[in-house]
Design a protein around this motif. Sequence first.
Motif, short mmCIF file in Angstrom:
data_model
loop_
_atom_site.label_atom_id
_atom_site.label_comp_id
_atom_site.label_asym_id
_atom_site.label_seq_id
_atom_site.Cartn_x
_atom_site.Cartn_y
_atom_site.Cartn_z
N MET A 1 -11.60 -1.64 -20.74
CA MET A 1 -10.75 -2.19 -19.69
C MET A 1 -9.37 -1.54 -19.68
O MET A 1 -8.74 -1.39 -18.65
N LYS A 2 -8.89 -1.18 -20.86
CA LYS A 2 -7.55 -0.61 -20.92
C LYS A 2 -7.42 0.69 -20.13
O LYS A 2 -6.44 0.88 -19.40
N PRO A 3 -8.40 1.66 -20.23
CA PRO A 3 -8.29 2.87 -19.42
C PRO A 3 -8.28 2.58 -17.94
O PRO A 3 -7.57 3.23 -17.18
N VAL A 4 -9.08 1.58 -17.49
CA VAL A 4 -9.11 1.23 -16.07
C VAL A 4 -7.76 0.70 -15.63
O VAL A 4 -7.23 1.06 -14.58
N LEU A 5 -7.18 -0.18 -16.44
CA LEU A 5 -5.86 -0.73 -16.12
C LEU A 5 -4.81 0.37 -16.09
O LEU A 5 -3.93 0.38 -15.23
N SER A 6 -4.92 1.31 -17.01
CA SER A 6 -3.95 2.41 -17.06
C SER A 6 -4.03 3.25 -15.78
O SER A 6 -3.01 3.65 -15.23
N LYS A 7 -5.25 3.52 -15.32
CA LYS A 7 -5.41 4.29 -14.08
C LYS A 7 -4.84 3.54 -12.89
O LYS A 7 -4.21 4.12 -12.02
N ARG A 8 -5.10 2.23 -12.85
CA ARG A 8 -4.57 1.43 -11.74
C ARG A 8 -3.05 1.42 -11.74
O ARG A 8 -2.41 1.51 -10.70
N ILE A 9 -2.47 1.30 -12.93
CA ILE A 9 -1.01 1.31 -13.03
C ILE A 9 -0.45 2.65 -12.59
O ILE A 9 0.54 2.74 -11.86
N LEU A 10 -1.12 3.74 -13.02
CA LEU A 10 -0.68 5.09 -12.65
C LEU A 10 -0.77 5.30 -11.14
O LEU A 10 0.16 5.84 -10.53
N LEU A 11 -1.87 4.85 -10.55
CA LEU A 11 -2.03 4.98 -9.10
C LEU A 11 -0.98 4.16 -8.36
O LEU A 11 -0.45 4.58 -7.34
N ALA A 12 -0.68 2.96 -8.89
CA ALA A 12 0.34 2.13 -8.26
C ALA A 12 1.71 2.79 -8.33
O ALA A 12 2.49 2.74 -7.36
N ILE A 13 2.00 3.42 -9.48
CA ILE A 13 3.29 4.11 -9.62
C ILE A 13 3.38 5.29 -8.66
O ILE A 13 4.39 5.49 -7.98
N LEU A 14 2.28 6.08 -8.55
CA LEU A 14 2.27 7.22 -7.64
C LEU A 14 2.42 6.77 -6.20
O LEU A 14 3.15 7.37 -5.41
N ALA A 15 1.73 5.69 -5.82
CA ALA A 15 1.84 5.17 -4.46
C ALA A 15 3.26 4.70 -4.17
O ALA A 15 3.81 4.93 -3.08
N GLY A 16 3.87 4.06 -5.17
CA GLY A 16 5.25 3.61 -4.99
C GLY A 16 6.21 4.77 -4.82
O GLY A 16 7.12 4.72 -3.98
N LEU A 17 5.99 5.84 -5.59
CA LEU A 17 6.84 7.03 -5.47
C LEU A 17 6.68 7.68 -4.10
O LEU A 17 7.66 8.10 -3.48
N LEU A 18 5.42 7.76 -3.62
CA LEU A 18 5.19 8.35 -2.29
C LEU A 18 5.86 7.53 -1.20
O LEU A 18 6.46 8.08 -0.27
N LEU A 19 5.76 6.21 -1.30
CA LEU A 19 6.43 5.34 -0.32
C LEU A 19 7.94 5.51 -0.38
O LEU A 19 8.61 5.52 0.66
N LEU A 20 8.48 5.64 -1.59
CA LEU A 20 9.92 5.83 -1.73
C LEU A 20 10.36 7.15 -1.12
O LEU A 20 11.37 7.21 -0.40
N ILE A 21 9.60 8.23 -1.38
CA ILE A 21 9.93 9.54 -0.80
C ILE A 21 9.85 9.49 0.72
O ILE A 21 10.71 10.02 1.42
#
Length: 221
Positions: A1-21
């Motif tokens: 479960m931890k790798p899945v959560l890590s991927k979701r967190i990473l994707l959420a961070i990337l999406a947030g950065l794209l929205l900010l840009i």
Amino acid sequence: MKPVLSKRILLAILAGLLLLIAALFAVLVATETGTQFAWRLAHPFLPDTIKVDAAKGRLIGPLVCEGITVETGTSLLQIERIELEWSPTALLGRRLEVQRLAVEGVRFTQLTGGVSRPEEKSEPVTLPAEIALPIDVNIDALQVRRIEFRSDPTAEPVGIETLSLKALRDEEKVDLLELYAEAPRFTVKGSVGLSVKSICSIANVPSPRLHHMCVTSQACR
């Protein structure tokens, strides 16, 4: 479960950065605050021969520049105001789409006292076989008001009250669809079309190949 959560967190961070840009880009090009920020960054990089008093509006248009001065050792160009309305997204399709370009208060002065250079023997000018712009250009409306030309600073100005045109340029031709000029001594109204017709030489002397321009126009005084 931890790798899945890590991927979701990473994707959420990337999406947030794209929205900010995307948000920062929208503020930069679509607001006057963004224009002022871009102007403060670009202004120090202007050469000493070019001065612009102010830039207002939005980068996506309408964009207004005021107090433009271009001075060289032999000439002085002054423009009171330029207003541009255009479609930046058209550049993605290799087209420059200008809905409206309004210029007001153009003064060109030929300066005296330039350094004269000794005459040099000039070589024949070799023209390219083709002159092509990298993009197509469409100008819906260009209007220039109050144009003055002086052959030297003390000379009487030669003026044009109004100059307006609508132009379309593609790979095959340049069309001035509407052309109007008004001055104290004349008025010109008509259209001009330039198209590639054949290859010719100048004055019947063998020369580099040129695209022959066929011009049709009509004017009245």
